[in-house]
Design a protein around this motif. Structure first.
Motif, PDB file in Angstrom:
ATOM      1  N   ASP A 418      -2.973  -1.746  -3.364  1.00  0.00           N
ATOM      2  CA  ASP A 418      -1.789  -1.747  -2.501  1.00  0.00           C
ATOM      3  C   ASP A 418      -2.003  -0.913  -1.240  1.00  0.00           C
ATOM      4  O   ASP A 418      -1.466  -1.234  -0.175  1.00  0.00           O
ATOM      5  N   LYS A 421      -3.662  -3.129   1.444  1.00  0.00           N
ATOM      6  CA  LYS A 421      -3.162  -4.480   1.744  1.00  0.00           C
ATOM      7  C   LYS A 421      -2.699  -4.629   3.182  1.00  0.00           C
ATOM      8  O   LYS A 421      -2.754  -5.729   3.744  1.00  0.00           O
ATOM      9  N   GLN A 422      -2.223  -3.577   3.788  1.00  0.00           N
ATOM     10  CA  GLN A 422      -1.838  -3.658   5.187  1.00  0.00           C
ATOM     11  C   GLN A 422      -3.012  -3.378   6.118  1.00  0.00           C
ATOM     12  O   GLN A 422      -3.102  -3.936   7.207  1.00  0.00           O
ATOM     13  N   GLU A 457       1.392 -12.265   4.073  1.00  0.00           N
ATOM     14  CA  GLU A 457       1.365 -11.051   3.267  1.00  0.00           C
ATOM     15  C   GLU A 457       0.430 -11.261   2.082  1.00  0.00           C
ATOM     16  O   GLU A 457       0.106 -12.400   1.711  1.00  0.00           O
ATOM     17  N   LEU A 459      -0.272 -10.675  -1.929  1.00  0.00           N
ATOM     18  CA  LEU A 459       0.423 -10.482  -3.200  1.00  0.00           C
ATOM     19  C   LEU A 459      -0.607 -10.415  -4.327  1.00  0.00           C
ATOM     20  O   LEU A 459      -1.723 -10.934  -4.207  1.00  0.00           O
ATOM     21  N   ASP A 460      -0.214  -9.796  -5.414  1.00  0.00           N
ATOM     22  CA  ASP A 460      -1.083  -9.726  -6.586  1.00  0.00           C
ATOM     23  C   ASP A 460      -0.935 -10.991  -7.422  1.00  0.00           C
ATOM     24  O   ASP A 460       0.180 -11.483  -7.648  1.00  0.00           O
TER      25      ASP A 460
END
Length: 479
Positions: A418, A421-422, A457, A459-460
């Protein structure tokens, strides 16, 4: 020189906004005042005629009444009596120059010289109490003329009477003209005062616009700071805000280009330096095997440099402000996804990756740039193939909502924490330093998606892996 002359001609033909406002304000006001003066003159002249007509009617009726009263008393009046009565009426009324003519049907009285013959015939006798008014010119003077017929009474031996009365209106007309001239002087003064006030008001109102012009003219080309106008009118303030938005957009674009150039120079320096070193070593190599190894390294370094350059060019094309020259067309997103997945199957098989396509929409029509969208999905699928373990799987899935199309690129690899991720959307960010990637793939994906008014975006996936979730709106409007 020719262009300069053309520019000068354009400058000469430009119209002044201040002059236009003054003309469109003062000229209609002047026209209204002139029209008002003309109306006042016509109304005044009409009242003069009405007053004259009333006097002429009373004068003619008084003369005719004297004839009728003499017939009733059986003492017919003479021409002298009529003239005496007329002079008395003229002296009492003081109406200026009045001439008259009177004639009776029995021929006993015939006074004055009428302008038109006084004829007693049957048609006239039937036209009881007829009156006719007219304006005539006599010896270059204006006259108001009235002709009146008064029918007689045969039973009382009362003769019919024709009366013509003329009044000289030259004196009254001159008085009216003098009155209009006297009224015109204050009107001219008022017009001059109002014009000066309007000119001052327009000049004062346009002062912020002139200040804005001077600020723009004296500003350096490198100065992109916002323009500031104190106490500006709403319209000028709106123009200033629009210019400030343009300046801010230009500054952002310039800063983005500077960052891009700096990043590109930094990233290209390393592979180019490596390529130069490999070629120098290859030039010193004597053995064929060593030369072949050096050339393989040169090829690898050149391939990486080409890939980096291509990525940089794609990123430059997808940045804001650079899409103006790239057309958007109506295209089928579902067909693009299916075709790209099919094209990348051989590469996936070579990497022992199971690549599949799950299109739940037969047709997905949007307005977009096919070249950029193709680059977007190639980056996503190639990244998935490159970074997941062998014998993994990648699925490209297309679904839709009432207002959007959703493309998911899902893999069963290790995924991304996480915290990163950005950051993966940042330029030149690489989680792993292995491989020949340059850290631009996801930055390109984000730029292209934003240029198509979409979102992206990470996602998992369940139970493990990563889903790149791309949302594109339906019915895009070309920008």
């Amino acid at each position: 020189m020719k262009n300069n002359n053309h520019w000068l001609r354009m400058q000469v033909t430009k119209r002044s906004l201040q002059r236009q406002i003054l003309l469109w304000t003062v000229l209609p006001l002047l026209a209204l005042w002139l029209a008002g003066a003309a109306v006042i003159y016509q109304v005044s002249f009409h009242f003069v005629n009405e007053r004259s007509d009333a006097y002429l009617s009373r004068f003619a009726a008084s003369l005719a009444q004297q004839v009728a009263e003499g017939a009733k008393a059986k003492h017919p009046v003479s021409a002298l009596d009529i003239e005496t009565r007329a002079q008395l009426l003229l002296k009492t009324a003081q109406e200026g120059q009045v001439s008259y003519a009177l004639s009776t049907s029995d021929g006993q009285i015939n006074i004055g010289v009428p302008r038109q013959p006084l004829v007693f015939d049957g048609s006239t006798a039937n036209n009881l109490a007829s009156h006719a008014f007219s304006s005539v010119m006599h010896r270059e003077q204006s006259h108001r003329l009235m002709r009146a017929y008064f029918p007689g009474n045969p039973n009382l031996q009362q003769p019919a009477v024709w009366v013509e009365v003329s009044k000289n209106l030259t004196e009254q007309t001159q008085s009216l003209h003098q009155y209009m001239y006297r009224m015109a002087l204050p009107l001219v003064l008022m017009m001059g005062i109002v014009s000066v006030l309007i000119w001052y008001g327009v000049k004062n109102t346009l002062r912020p616009l002139i200040s804005l012009k001077q600020m723009v003219e004296t500003r350096q080309a490198q100065d992109l700071s916002p323009l500031s106008l104190a106490d500006a009118p709403e319209e000028i303030d709106a123009l200033s805000n629009a210019l400030n938005q343009l300046l801010a957009s230009t500054e952002e674009s310039i800063n983005r280009q500077r960052r891009f150039i700096a990043d590109a120079a930094h990233q290209l320096r390393t592979p180019l330096a490596g390529l130069k070193s490999q070629t120098e070593l290859a030039m010193r190599e004597n053995s064929p095997e060593g030369l072949r190894d050096r050339l393989n390294m040169v090829h690898t370094s050149a391939t990486r440099s080409i890939h980096l350059v291509n990525q940089l060019l794609t990123l430059a094309r997808s940045e804001p402000g650079s899409l103006n020259g790239i057309p958007k067309v109506k295209m089928d997103l579902a067909r693009l996804v299916r075709d790209l997945t099919g094209e990348l199957v051989p590469r996936a098989l070579a990497a022992r990756i199971d690549l599949g396509c799950d299109c739940l929409v037969q047709e997905a029509w949007i307005e977009g740039n096919s070249a950029l969208l193709r680059e977007l999905f190639i980056n996503l699928v190639e990244n998935a193939i490159k970074y997941i373990p062998r014998d993994g799987s990648v699925t490209v899935r297309l679904t839709e909502t009432p207002t959007q199309y959703v493309v998911d690129v899902e893999d069963n690899g290790e995924g991304i924490p996480d915290a990163d991720k950005q950051r993966v959307f940042e330029r030149f960010f690489r989680r792993e330093q292995t491989g020949n990637g340059c850290g631009l793939g996801m930055a390109i994906v984000r730029e292209i998606v934003e240029r198509h008014s979409g979102t992206v975006e990470l996602l998992d996936a369940v139970p493990h892996g990563l889903i790149v979730h791309v949302v594109l709106p339906k019915n895009l409007i070309s920008s």
